[in-house]
Design an enzyme around this catalytic site. Structure first.
Site, PDB file in Angstrom:
ATOM      1  N   GLY A 139       8.084  12.015   3.198  1.00 51.72           N
ATOM      2  CA  GLY A 139       6.629  12.106   3.327  1.00 51.72           C
ATOM      3  C   GLY A 139       6.208  11.542   4.670  1.00 51.72           C
ATOM      4  N   LEU A 140       4.927  11.206   4.806  1.00 51.82           N
ATOM      5  CA  LEU A 140       4.460  10.727   6.104  1.00 51.82           C
ATOM      6  C   LEU A 140       5.255   9.518   6.571  1.00 51.82           C
ATOM      7  CD1 LEU A 140       0.622  11.205   5.758  1.00 51.82           C
ATOM      8  CD2 LEU A 140       2.207  12.488   7.188  1.00 51.82           C
ATOM      9  N   ALA A 141       5.509   8.569   5.680  1.00 52.72           N
ATOM     10  CA  ALA A 141       6.238   7.364   6.082  1.00 52.72           C
ATOM     11  C   ALA A 141       7.678   7.697   6.444  1.00 52.72           C
ATOM     12  CB  ALA A 141       6.187   6.320   4.973  1.00 52.72           C
ATOM     13  N   GLY A 142       8.365   8.426   5.567  1.00 52.85           N
ATOM     14  CA  GLY A 142       9.782   8.713   5.775  1.00 52.85           C
ATOM     15  C   GLY A 142      10.033   9.626   6.958  1.00 52.85           C
TER      16      GLY A 142
ATOM     17  N   ARG B 245     -15.313   4.976  -6.520  1.00 55.89           N
ATOM     18  CA  ARG B 245     -14.366   5.675  -7.398  1.00 55.89           C
ATOM     19  C   ARG B 245     -14.125   4.973  -8.724  1.00 55.89           C
ATOM     20  NH1 ARG B 245      -9.498   7.563  -3.218  1.00 55.89           N
ATOM     21  NH2 ARG B 245     -10.755   9.098  -2.138  1.00 55.89           N
TER      22      ARG B 245
ATOM     23  N   HIS C 239      -4.115   8.781  -9.420  1.00 59.50           N
ATOM     24  CA  HIS C 239      -4.083   9.390  -8.098  1.00 59.50           C
ATOM     25  C   HIS C 239      -3.162   8.653  -7.123  1.00 59.50           C
ATOM     26  CE1 HIS C 239      -5.541  11.300  -4.548  1.00 59.50           C
ATOM     27  NE2 HIS C 239      -6.164  10.250  -4.091  1.00 59.50           N
TER      28      HIS C 239
ATOM     29  N   LEU D 270      -2.920   8.091   4.439  1.00 60.42           N
ATOM     30  CA  LEU D 270      -2.224   8.796   5.521  1.00 60.42           C
ATOM     31  C   LEU D 270      -2.028   7.840   6.693  1.00 60.42           C
ATOM     32  CD1 LEU D 270      -4.085  12.229   5.398  1.00 60.42           C
ATOM     33  CD2 LEU D 270      -2.110  11.465   4.110  1.00 60.42           C
TER      34      LEU D 270
END
Lengths: 642, 250
Positions: free
Chosen positions: A47-50, A335, A406, A446
């Site tokens: 994902g974004l981190a990996g 939320r 979520h 993100l």
């Protein structure tokens, strides 16, 4: 219960907040450029981190092995993020600053995150946007050609950068392209369709993983000098969530069982505007941007069991519960408040739709006021998506919405260097616990994933490798053999049960317990009951689950079974953590701890700490370590939305 | 929303392994609620097969909200089924009628070998990207984001192309199993941006060479790719690719 002493050292650098990161980077030892190629690094998850970590470490010269369960690194669930990414660029000249982004994030997390980490996050946020724009991420632009921003999630400044409703996709494809460049250059060895099943610890340090090739079923050993877990959150503990189907806790939980501490597992964010459950065959939930609440009015019928078509229910018989209960914020409450109230009215029997677990989000008045074209311009794509999924036209009748799990703020405990208490095991992105406290703000996930991967880990990993004495280890080491044997035994055990219930039936049963008792609102009795029920489901699972096929094959039942088995252990810790946190904070609402107006009541005197759990064996009590949170730069205040 | 259900007959391609022979198996799936998605309908079948001790039908899927690009199959000869502009996971059963027979097959292309049942190996796409589908910018070396102004219309066109989810429907729908729409989406995305111009020639040559070497067919302008694309990527990007490729030769 032992408390924080010498065990947890958060390694927060000394000095003024604004100088900590720069000073720390200077103090960290460096790995000589020629020596970087001598180090092997495992990165689990793309994902974004990996992806950003793998790409950047490859660029620096390290040998990287990257793993993902999907068929391509481009598909990790970061891709589904819609809204945007925050950065303190202040391009809008509206008063934003690193300090304001820092402050908003600490406050938004309800003062349960680490100041130093959050400040660093706000600092590097500006570099992220530069990096992504240079990669060719097609951010939204103004007619002058410069980057556009929007205000998001109730922020008072416009600091959110976006690429239509596909910001996560575009950022991930940017990181994936950077990673692909390094794959082409031979600096990253990619292992797609491969699942990490255990962590290998040698002499107290993380030195590798055991993985399973999901196509052939082959169990493999991989050795490294450091292991980075970038494996996302555990929202699928609830069965139904907005997470992707393959999102799971296994890598993080396996590391936890090998000694890595797990922090704040009870902090789970529930998003208020999702498309509701349609029935028993539902497999996942779809989120719709909460910007819809800017114009939609939330209501339920006043009378229980009112089966009339919503358009036939007159205003006098509608209960606009958010507007009535929160006159100043109305439909725009945060939320957690919106989610909690939706659940309350449905629990009172006022819910609508087939299942009774939905509320109306009505655009009738907005359309009458502004006209259909204006509403279409603002929300056209969301209305279309809603119609595609439900077959109903939200211009003609109200949407039905319901909250859904979520994001998980909790995760493996890490120090300022993103290293867990196990030396050599680093944890990035949603998988760690450090930056969002008890509640994450919109457009901040993100930011954190990319901050960790592009800018934090390249500095801190070098510091570890340059100072730690790492003995040569091969996959023939006794620890590799032993860990692989345990992995194989566990797979064989799953296949051998040969009971009568499917894996999914257990997962659904677990999800219901979690949603009802460890969900939006929790109480002591429910949490105690949840622990008992989880234990009972786990015991039945190991006696009665049916896993077909063989291990040495593409075996979907087996894949799922391993993940559900881990959820059946991990969820007990979630319930336990929620039980012991006798306060309400952020997304963790304990019904016993509310103000007279029914709002969350934090207890800073007794609970201003991260609860950090040490595993002692399945079915045994965990040991709690506390990391006290100190706030030297912001004042702790109570949130109010009346 | 009514609790309407339909009864279906499925003819599904079953294939144990890449090198095993495959065949169609027929399954009756009764009482499918019309509100469920196509993949949830397959879940229902698999739940039953698993309970009966049979192997479930293997299919790829992950996000189930039409963005990860993992799912996809031919349904009655159409990639991602009959609904246009939709992935299979976003196709709902109200699209079908009671009594329908659905023939469900994996993507069929030499460059996408079947791994099992409906699952194919699309790693060829990753190989193409790894040979040039990027801007060579090391982390840390980027200028301030607003130092590169980009006309809005160019940024919007780049975004249209960048919306590709890499699902492979374009290849599956193409009579020649060509990957031109996929490759053109990446080439066009970067060719519309100043950041991508520096390496534009090398990029297009390398990506096209890799595409050719991996067994994808040629483009003969059938435009089936555009019709099948769940993100409605336009064949105008193929025209852009052709122009970029031609100019890279000189």
């Amino acid at each position: 219960m032992s408390t924080n002493g010498t065990v947890l050292d958060s390694k927060i650098p000394a000095g003024p907040l604004a100088d900590k990161w720069d000073q720390h980077k200077f103090n960290l030892k460096l790995v000589n450029p020629a020596n970087k190629r001598k180090f092997n690094i495992i990165v689990v998850g793309t994902g974004l981190a990996g992806a950003s970590a793998a790409a950047t470490l490859g660029e620096l010269g390290y040998n990287v092995k990257s793993f993902c369960v999907q068929d391509s690194p481009r598909r990790a669930h970061s891709i589904a993020a819609q809204g945007g990414i925050n950065a303190a660029k202040n391009y809008q000249n509206d008063g934003d600053s690193i300090w304001r982004l820092f402050y908003d994030t600490v406050k938004g997390g309800d003062f349960r995150a680490r100041e130093a980490n959050v400040y660093r996050l706000a600092q590097v946020s500006v570099n992220i946007i530069d990096q992504c724009a240079a990669q060719g991420v097609p951010f939204a632009r103004e007619y002058g050609g410069l980057l556009a921003n929007r205000s998001f999630g109730g922020a008072q400044v416009s600091r959110t950068f976006y690429a239509r409703g596909q910001t996560g996709q575009q950022l991930l494809l940017g990181a994936y392209s950077a990673m692909s460049r390094m794959i082409g250059a031979g600096k990253i060895e990619m292992h797609a369709r491969t699942e990490m099943l255990d962590l290998v610890v040698v002499d107290g340090k993380a030195r590798g993983i055991i993985s399973r090739n999901l196509v052939t079923g082959k169990i493999e050993r991989h050795v490294a000098d450091a292991v980075l877990l970038c494996t996302g959150g555990y929202g699928n503990a609830y069965y139904l969530s907005t997470n992707a189907m393959a999102s799971n806790v296994t890598a993080a939980y396996r590391a936890h069982k090998r000694g890595a501490f797990f922090a704040n597992p009870c902090y789970v964010q529930v998003h208020p505007t999702c498309i509701p459950v349609h029935g028993d065959s539902q497999s996942k939930l779809t989120l719709m941007s909460e910007s819809l609440r800017n114009d939609g009015r939330v209501w339920v019928p006043k009378a229980k069991g009112d089966k009339r078509h919503p358009n036939d229910i007159p205003d006098s018989e509608r209960y606009y519960y958010l507007e009535e209960r929160y006159p100043s914020f109305g439909n725009l409450v945060p939320r957690d408040v919106a989610s909690r109230n939706a659940k309350l009215v449905c629990d009172d029997g006022l819910g609508v739709g087939e299942t009774g677990y939905a509320v109306y989000l009505d655009f009738r008045d907005a359309i009458a006021r502004d006209g259909e074209p204006v509403i279409e311009q603002k929300y056209g794509n969301l209305f279309e998506m809603y119609e595609k999924i439900t077959g109903e036209n939200p211009y003609k009748e109200p949407m039905r919405i319901y909250p859904a799990v979520h994001y998980s703020m909790g995760g493996l405990w890490v120090d300022y260097n993103l290293m867990s208490n196990l030396p050599g095991l680093f944890v990035l992105g949603e998988a760690n616990f450090s930056d969002h406290g008890a509640n994450r703000l919109g457009a901040s996930a993100l930011m954190q994933g990319l901050a960790d991967g592009y800018f934090v880990i390249p500095a801190t990993l070098g510091g570890y490798l340059a100072t730690e004495k790492l003995d040569p280890v091969t996959t023939d080491h006794e620890s590799f053999k032993a860990t692989e044997n345990e992995t194989t035994e566990r797979i064989n055990k799953l296949l051998a049960v040969n009971g009568s219930r499917t894996v999914d039936s257990f997962h659904k049963e677990l999800g219901k317990v979690m949603w009802d008792k460890v969900g939006i609102a929790r109480n002591k009795e429910g949490l105690e009951q949840a622990r008992k029920e989880i234990k009972a489901i786990r015991e039945e699972f190991w006696q009665n689950v049916k896993v077909n096929g063989e291990s040495e094959d593409f075996n979907l039942s087996l894949e799922k079974a391993g993940r559900v088995a881990d959820f059946l252990e991990f969820t007990e810790l979630m319930a336990h953590d929620a039980l012991l946190r006798e306060e309400s904070c952020g997304c963790h609402l304990r019904e016993e701890y509310q103000t007279e107006e029914g709002e969350a009541k934090r207890n800073d005197d007794d609970f201003c700490y991260a609860a950090v759990w040490e595993h002692n064996g399945v079915g045994k009590e965990w040991t709690m370590h506390k990391e006290d949170l100190t706030f030297e730069n912001v004042e702790l205040t109570q949130r109010s939305y009346k | 929303m009514g609790a309407k259900t339909i009864n279906l007959t499925l003819k599904i391609w079953r294939q144990k392994k890449s090198d095993a022979a495959g065949n169609f198996e027929t399954y009756d799936v009764p009482n499918v609620p019309t509100d469920v998605s196509f993949l949830e309908m397959l879940d229902m079948l698999n739940e039953r097969l698993e309970a009966e001790g049979q192997e479930p039908v293997a299919f790829d899927h992950d996000c189930r909200e039409g963005i990860c690009g993992m799912c996809g199959a031919m349904v009655n000869g159409q990639a991602h089924g009959p609904e246009s502009g939709s992935t299979l996971c976003q196709t709902h059963m109200r699209t079908f009628k009671d009594g329908d027979t659905l023939v469900i097959e994996p993507w069929s292309a030499n460059a996408f070998p079947v791994l099992k049942d409906l699952v194919v190996d699309r790693s060829a796409f990753d190989h193409i990207v790894a040979t040039g589908g990027y801007v060579s910018v090391r982390t840390g070396s980027a200028p301030d984001a607003n130092e590169i102004p980009i006309p809005k219309v160019d940024a919007d066109t780049a975004m249209d192309a960048a919306a590709c989810i890499g699902c492979g429907a374009c290849v599956a729908a193409c009579p020649n199993a060509s990957a031109m729409l996929f490759v053109s989406a990446k080439v066009s995305h970067l060719a519309h941006l100043p950041q991508g111009k520096v390496e534009a020639k090398e990029r297009v040559r390398a990506m096209v060479d890799t595409m050719d070497s991996l067994g994808f067919g040629n483009c003969s302008n059938a435009r089936e790719c555009e019709a099948a694309c769940p993100k409605e990527i336009s064949v105008e990007h193929i025209a852009k690719l052709n122009r970029e490729f031609a100019s890279a030769l000189f």
